[in-house]
Write a protein that holds these residues in place. Sequence first.
Motif: not given
Lengths: 342, 194
Positions: A185-189, A207-224
């Motif tokens: 999930l993107p950050q809380s804001g 608790s399995c959800v990572n809530q730190t990624v910036e939205e709309n950025e497939g460049s993030n290796t966590l999402l790849q």
Amino acid sequence: MRKTTVAKLVSAAALTASVVSLAAGPALADPPSGTTPAATDIVGVGSDTVQALFNQLSTDYTGTPKLYSWDATGTSPITTKTGATSITRPNGSGAGITALGSTTSSTVDFARSSRGPQTGDPTTDDFIAYAKDAVSWAAKSGGDAPANLTKADLQGIYACTITKWNQITDISGFTGSANTIQPFLPQSGSGTRSFFLSSTGITTIGSCVNQTVEENEGSNTLLQTNDSVVPYSVGHYIGQVYFSHGSGTDVQGPLTVRNLDGIVPIDTTNKTISSAYAVSAYSRNLYNVVRAGDWNAGDSHATALKAIFSSTGWICKNATAQADLKSYGFLPLALCGVISHT
Amino acid sequence: MHARRFLPVVVAASAALALGLTLPGSATAATAASGSAVITESSTFFQQAAAQGVFAAPLPSATGAYSSANGLTSTFPVTGGTGNVDQITADLQLGGGLLIVDVKTGRAAAFTNLDFNTFLGQFTGVPVGGSTPVALLDPAGDLSVGGDGTAQTLTSSELDVDPAGAAYLNAHLQTGFFAGQSVGSFAVSYTPAS
């Protein structure tokens, strides 16, 4: 008949965008280097989803005072205009609205918001709608995720009660692997986060959800990875993929936007949000948020705000601005300029 | 003479209203969608239209009222709907009909199956005897929505004749009156079915 009419609207949007999108100058992130907006300029902060659009709008708006927009991410703190109080760079719709509420027009004039008013927002804010977007989910192309997920699947995934792909049994023709799903999930804001959760009825985040990624950025290796799942703005994705508006980290990477409840989000022929998705529960309005006091002050500042944001203002009526909206993947709003409150 | 020419239109409109206004969307709901859409013709428009021999009137189950201060007010009951007005996702079905006459040309047009769609931003109607909706009116000017998720409202300070509606009416009534006209204002109240 109704769907046909909506489809025509959507198709017309795509055609116009394809013709006009290259007419304007390049958009720049933040005010151009070396430029400090004047105290009277109209300056905005907030949503990541529409920051690229507003960089373009800021470039194209030729009125006086000028229009400037600060990205959601970048160096922080920022001094938004001449004489402004230095503030932590607002990252997301909620943070932008908060900044609007904690400052004056000496620092922030409007907040970009990809969500509507909600409980907890200042009741003194006006939310001015100007375009339509939609939110779906995205995953790595060629990964383990199916082409479609239901709302119930997403509720289970984000509650961490569905943790492996083979627990998804309601998608026809899909036999999932035993690999572990990685929900993000993107950050809380984030307005995209807020809308995704509300529109899909997700009330429990496990608790399995990572809530730190910036939205709309497939460049993030966590999402790849093969097993990542993340909400994604359909309009922003269209702007990145079909109109080459991505740059830096703001790109789709290997992610593709998938179907939700069997509804296809993108009309790939017309390069726009599909007509079916545009009228679904997963479509949303985009807003600029201003202080009602500023809007109704009757002074030159109010005039400047209305010249840009009102139903008869530049964004709603100018052909270049409307072409910008479409080129960045969003749909024009027939009732552009409609105001709502908390 | 004129009344004789209008009569078939009015009779047809009434028949359509009597036979055809059971609309989908609320049949299975415990509480049906409710509310109204109110068109207020400004006194300015009313007088200009009258000077050209053009008059508009609501047909049952819509109702009308007139005052010199506020002009003609036509109220159309909500008979069904989907989406939400305050989210600008609503498509509302409206009861009654709308009759527009031109006494100079002796012609009339009546519309039923009235609909207001916030996504399209259009008030539409189906001509009596036809099947294709015509976009008649577009909210404009100062626009606002409000509500708490149940009782919802929309107001517009202007209500413009849609170009498609103007073309239809000008052709059908053999006049050039309707293009570019602003009728008055518009207000919707809506409570979704529950």
